[in-house]
Design a protein around this motif. Structure first.
Motif, PDB file in Angstrom:
ATOM      1  N   PRO A 113       2.888   8.209   2.835  1.00 46.34           N
ATOM      2  CA  PRO A 113       2.231   8.697   3.778  1.00 46.34           C
ATOM      3  C   PRO A 113       3.123   8.019   5.392  1.00 46.34           C
ATOM      4  N   TRP A 114       2.991   9.362   5.667  1.00 44.86           N
ATOM      5  CA  TRP A 114       4.174   8.885   7.374  1.00 44.86           C
ATOM      6  C   TRP A 114       3.159   8.293   8.092  1.00 44.86           C
ATOM      7  N   ALA A 115       2.179   8.480   8.011  1.00 42.73           N
ATOM      8  CA  ALA A 115       0.839   8.163   8.464  1.00 42.73           C
ATOM      9  C   ALA A 115       0.952   6.518   9.479  1.00 42.73           C
ATOM     10  N   TRP A 116       1.459   5.984   7.678  1.00 44.18           N
ATOM     11  CA  TRP A 116       1.389   4.408   7.397  1.00 44.18           C
ATOM     12  C   TRP A 116       2.278   4.050   8.902  1.00 44.18           C
ATOM     13  N   ALA A 117       3.955   4.832   7.795  1.00 40.04           N
ATOM     14  CA  ALA A 117       4.891   3.828   8.752  1.00 40.04           C
ATOM     15  C   ALA A 117       4.813   3.842  11.000  1.00 40.04           C
ATOM     16  N   ASP A 118       3.666   5.108  10.869  1.00 42.67           N
ATOM     17  CA  ASP A 118       3.423   4.782  12.306  1.00 42.67           C
ATOM     18  C   ASP A 118       1.877   4.454  12.742  1.00 42.67           C
ATOM     19  N   GLN A 119       1.981   3.908  11.899  1.00 38.84           N
ATOM     20  CA  GLN A 119       1.002   2.604  12.508  1.00 38.84           C
ATOM     21  C   GLN A 119       1.427   1.264  11.803  1.00 38.84           C
ATOM     22  N   LEU A 120       2.624   0.821  11.330  1.00 35.96           N
ATOM     23  CA  LEU A 120       3.383  -0.088  11.239  1.00 35.96           C
ATOM     24  C   LEU A 120       4.046  -0.553  12.642  1.00 35.96           C
TER      25      LEU A 120
ATOM     26  N   LEU B 112     -14.200  -2.822   7.680  1.00 38.96           N
ATOM     27  CA  LEU B 112     -13.853  -2.353   6.431  1.00 38.96           C
ATOM     28  C   LEU B 112     -14.003  -1.026   6.464  1.00 38.96           C
ATOM     29  N   ARG B 113     -13.531   0.006   6.076  1.00 35.99           N
ATOM     30  CA  ARG B 113     -13.988   1.720   7.317  1.00 35.99           C
ATOM     31  C   ARG B 113     -14.031   2.391   5.658  1.00 35.99           C
ATOM     32  N   ALA B 114     -14.724   3.372   5.787  1.00 37.29           N
ATOM     33  CA  ALA B 114     -15.075   4.358   4.472  1.00 37.29           C
ATOM     34  C   ALA B 114     -13.785   5.770   4.781  1.00 37.29           C
ATOM     35  N   SER B 115     -12.437   6.144   4.468  1.00 38.65           N
ATOM     36  CA  SER B 115     -11.285   6.924   5.284  1.00 38.65           C
ATOM     37  C   SER B 115     -10.421   7.311   4.272  1.00 38.65           C
ATOM     38  N   ASP B 116     -10.404   8.597   4.779  1.00 43.25           N
ATOM     39  CA  ASP B 116      -8.653   9.049   3.418  1.00 43.25           C
ATOM     40  C   ASP B 116      -7.500   7.796   3.987  1.00 43.25           C
ATOM     41  N   GLY B 117      -7.334   7.190   2.386  1.00 43.28           N
ATOM     42  CA  GLY B 117      -6.445   6.322   2.907  1.00 43.28           C
ATOM     43  C   GLY B 117      -5.235   6.726   3.590  1.00 43.28           C
ATOM     44  N   ALA B 118      -4.509   7.430   2.865  1.00 36.18           N
ATOM     45  CA  ALA B 118      -3.445   8.314   3.305  1.00 36.18           C
ATOM     46  C   ALA B 118      -3.389   8.203   4.601  1.00 36.18           C
ATOM     47  N   ASP B 119      -4.683   8.080   5.678  1.00 36.63           N
ATOM     48  CA  ASP B 119      -4.444   8.253   7.344  1.00 36.63           C
ATOM     49  C   ASP B 119      -4.269   7.175   7.148  1.00 36.63           C
ATOM     50  N   GLY B 120      -4.412   6.145   6.710  1.00 32.41           N
ATOM     51  CA  GLY B 120      -4.326   4.538   7.235  1.00 32.41           C
ATOM     52  C   GLY B 120      -5.746   3.888   7.460  1.00 32.41           C
ATOM     53  N   LEU B 121      -5.627   3.640   9.078  1.00 33.16           N
ATOM     54  CA  LEU B 121      -7.211   3.355   9.780  1.00 33.16           C
ATOM     55  C   LEU B 121      -5.869   2.885  11.251  1.00 33.16           C
ATOM     56  N   PRO B 122      -6.136   4.056  12.178  1.00 31.38           N
ATOM     57  CA  PRO B 122      -4.508   3.962  13.395  1.00 31.38           C
ATOM     58  C   PRO B 122      -6.005   3.585  14.248  1.00 31.38           C
ATOM     59  N   GLU B 123      -7.257   3.368  14.496  1.00 33.56           N
ATOM     60  CA  GLU B 123      -7.777   2.324  15.286  1.00 33.56           C
ATOM     61  C   GLU B 123      -7.582   0.779  16.044  1.00 33.56           C
TER      62      GLU B 123
ATOM     63  N   GLN C 231      -0.914 -13.217  11.035  1.00 31.55           N
ATOM     64  CA  GLN C 231      -0.155 -11.318  11.307  1.00 31.55           C
ATOM     65  C   GLN C 231      -1.437 -10.608  10.453  1.00 31.55           C
ATOM     66  N   ARG C 232      -1.431  -9.304  10.562  1.00 33.27           N
ATOM     67  CA  ARG C 232      -2.791  -8.623  10.930  1.00 33.27           C
ATOM     68  C   ARG C 232      -2.409  -7.280   9.388  1.00 33.27           C
ATOM     69  N   VAL C 233      -3.191  -7.066   8.370  1.00 28.04           N
ATOM     70  CA  VAL C 233      -3.078  -6.616   6.965  1.00 28.04           C
ATOM     71  C   VAL C 233      -3.834  -5.772   7.117  1.00 28.04           C
ATOM     72  N   LEU C 234      -3.467  -4.287   6.658  1.00 27.60           N
ATOM     73  CA  LEU C 234      -4.183  -3.360   6.377  1.00 27.60           C
ATOM     74  C   LEU C 234      -4.239  -2.778   4.693  1.00 27.60           C
ATOM     75  N   GLU C 235      -5.506  -3.082   4.480  1.00 26.37           N
ATOM     76  CA  GLU C 235      -5.498  -2.657   2.812  1.00 26.37           C
ATOM     77  C   GLU C 235      -5.373  -1.307   2.753  1.00 26.37           C
TER      78      GLU C 235
ATOM     79  N   SER D 112      -9.212  -2.756   5.864  1.00 28.01           N
ATOM     80  CA  SER D 112      -9.146  -2.449   4.360  1.00 28.01           C
ATOM     81  C   SER D 112     -10.064  -0.885   4.263  1.00 28.01           C
ATOM     82  N   VAL D 113      -9.183   0.076   3.981  1.00 21.95           N
ATOM     83  CA  VAL D 113     -10.297   1.369   4.089  1.00 21.95           C
ATOM     84  C   VAL D 113     -10.294   1.795   2.296  1.00 21.95           C
ATOM     85  N   ASP D 114     -11.094   2.386   1.969  1.00 25.27           N
ATOM     86  CA  ASP D 114     -11.305   2.748   0.342  1.00 25.27           C
ATOM     87  C   ASP D 114     -11.974   4.371   1.001  1.00 25.27           C
TER      88      ASP D 114
END
Length: 384
Positions: free
Chosen positions: A188-195, A160-171, A109-113, A136-138
Motif C-alpha cells: 500500500p502506498w499509504a505506508w510510503a506516505d507515512q515513512l 494500539l489501534r483497531a484499524s485496517d492495516g492497509a491504511d497504516g496509522l497516519p495519526e 526510532q519510531r516503528v509501526l507494526e 501497532s494496528v490490527d
C-alpha cells in the motif's frame, strides 16, 4: 511485571540463546528483549491440529518449553465449523527476530507494526525502543483489546489501534520503520506516505499462497525500492474489515471439457518458490495450488494448480506428466515462469528486488533497479 508462571525467565533465556546459536538472533539488544518478554502471558491459549484435521485448544501455562520454542502458535480460527482455518497466530520467534534484525532499528526510532496479533512482537519492540516509539494496528477490535490487556499485564504500553492495516496509522506518522506481520498482494502506498525519508518497510509480498517472500524497501523520494530476503518466509494474508468469505478451493473444469496430457521435462516449479511467484504474472488472480494425497499413505501424489474459472493442471509427482483442462492455459503460465527464471540464471531471492511507485506500479528486477531484466507485476488491489 506479573509473570503468571514461575521459572519462565530461564525458558525465555534458553530461547534467546538457541536463536543466537542458530544465527537468527545477532545483536545483544534483541537477545535481551527475547529473554525479558513473557510470551506465555501474551499467548495464554493456542490451538493444535490432529492428524485428522480437528482443532483443539490448549492452555500454554503448563507448556513453557513449547511456548518458549521456535514454534508458531495458532491463536484464532475462522468460524468455519469443521473446516475452520487459522486466521491469526503468534509467529515463530526465529522468524520474528530475523525480521527485527533485518529491520535494523536504532535507539529513538519510531516503528509501526501492521498486524498486532497477540502483541508479542509489539512487546519485543517496546522493550527495545520504549513504549512511546511503538505503534501497532490490527483489523479486529476484540483482538486489540485482548492484546492491550495482556501487554499491560506484562508491563508494556505501546499504542494500539483497531484499524485496517492497509491504511497504516497516519495519526502518529511519520515512522522510521514499518514492519508487517501479515502478507499483502501489493504494497500500500499509504505506508510510503507515512515513512520518513530514508525509512524502510519490511513486508511479506505474496501474490498468491506461497507466491512471494519478504521484501525490505527503503523510501527515497517518491519511490520504495529494495531487495527480497535470502530466506523464504510466509505469513497469513492481511485481513480487512469488510472482507467477504472466499471459496476455499477453485472449482474444477467439468468432465465434458477436453483433457490434455503432456510430458514436461521435470521442471521442479513446485520446489522453486520464485517460479510460482513469476507464474502469477500470467495466472489470473485467485489461482491456487495444492496437492492430491494418496488415500492410504497420505503422501502427495499430484501437484495441482486451479484457476477460478475451473481450469486446472495436475502434475504427476512420479513421472512429471501434466494433465490439464479448461479455457485458461494454467500450465503454460507455469512453463513460461520457469523459462523466465532459467533465462535469468536461476536466481535466488536475494538477487531479486522490487520498486514501488506512487501510482501503484510494482516492478520486479534482477540485481539492480535499472536492470534490463525486469518484470512489471499486474495490478492488484493493495487494500480491501
Amino acid at each position: 511485571m506479573s509473570t503468571g508462571e514461575t521459572g519462565w525467565t530461564s525458558h525465555a533465556e534458553r530461547l534467546a540463546d538457541l536463536l543466537r546459536q542458530r544465527g537468527d538472533l545477532l545483536s545483544p539488544e534483541w537477545h535481551r528483549a527475547v529473554s525479558a518478554v513473557p510470551r506465555h502471558l501474551l499467548v495464554p491459549t493456542a490451538f493444535e491440529q490432529s492428524g485428522t484435521g480437528e482443532w483443539t485448544e490448549f492452555a500454554t501455562a503448563g507448556s513453557l518449553e513449547r511456548v518458549y520454542s521456535p514454534e508458531t502458535l495458532i491463536t484464532v480460527l475462522s468460524d468455519g465449523g469443521p473446516h475452520r482455518t487459522p486466521i491469526s497466530s503468534s509467529t515463530k520467534p526465529d522468524l520474528m527476530v530475523r525480521m527485527l534484525e533485518t529491520l535494523d532499528v536504532r535507539d529513538g526510532q519510531r516503528v509501526l507494526e501492521i498486524g498486532t496479533g497477540t502483541g508479542y512482537n509489539a512487546a519485543l519492540l517496546a522493550y527495545r525502543l520504549g513504549d512511546d516509539n511503538v505503534f501497532s494496528v490490527d483489523v479486529g477490535a476484540d483482538l486489540i483489546e485482548l492484546a492491550q490487556a495482556r501487554l499491560s499485564a506484562a508491563g508494556f504500553f505501546p499504542t494500539l489501534r483497531a484499524s485496517d492495516g492497509a491504511d497504516g496509522l497516519p495519526e502518529f506518522a511519520p515512522y522510521d520503520r514499518i514492519i508487517a506481520t501479515c502478507s499483502v498482494p501489493a504494497v500500500p502506498w499509504a505506508w510510503a506516505d507515512q515513512l520518513a525519508e530514508g525509512g524502510t518497510v519490511l513486508v511479506d509480498l505474496k501474490r498468491a499462497i506461497s507466491a512471494g517472500n519478504l521484501v525490505h524497501l527503503r523510501r527515497t523520494g517518491d519511490r520504495l525500492a529494495g531487495r527480497f530476503t535470502a530466506r523464504w518466509a510466509a505469513f497469513m494474508a492481511m485481513r480487512h474489515a469488510e472482507a467477504t468469505p472466499q471459496a476455499s478451493q477453485a472449482a474444477r473444469a467439468s468432465g465434458d471439457e477436453q483433457v490434455r496430457a503432456t510430458a514436461t521435462p521435470g521442471k521442479p516449479w513446485n520446489d522453486v518458490p520464485i517460479v510460482w511467484f513469476l507464474a502469477q504474472l500470467r495466472l489470473p488472480p485467485g489461482t491456487t495450488f495444492g496437492y492430491d494425497l494418496d488415500p492410504d499413505t497420505l503422501h502427495p501424489t499430484f501437484t495441482t494448480v486451479s484457476a477460478p474459472d475451473g481450469s486446472w493442471a495436475r502434475v504427476n509427482l512420479a513421472d512429471s506428466t501434466v494433465t490439464e483442462a479448461g479455457e485458461t492455459g494454467v500450465w503454460e503460465a507455469v512453463e513460461w515462469a520457469h523459462d523466465q527464471w532459467s533465462a535469468a540464471g536461476k536466481p535466488k531471492w536475494e538477487r531479486l528486488g522490487l520498486t514501488v511507485s506512487p501510482n501503484g506500479t510494482h516492478r520486479l528486477w534482477l540485481d539492480q533497479p535499472d536492470s534490463s531484466t525486469h518484470w512489471d507485476l499486474p495490478d492488484v488491489p493493495a487494500a480491501r
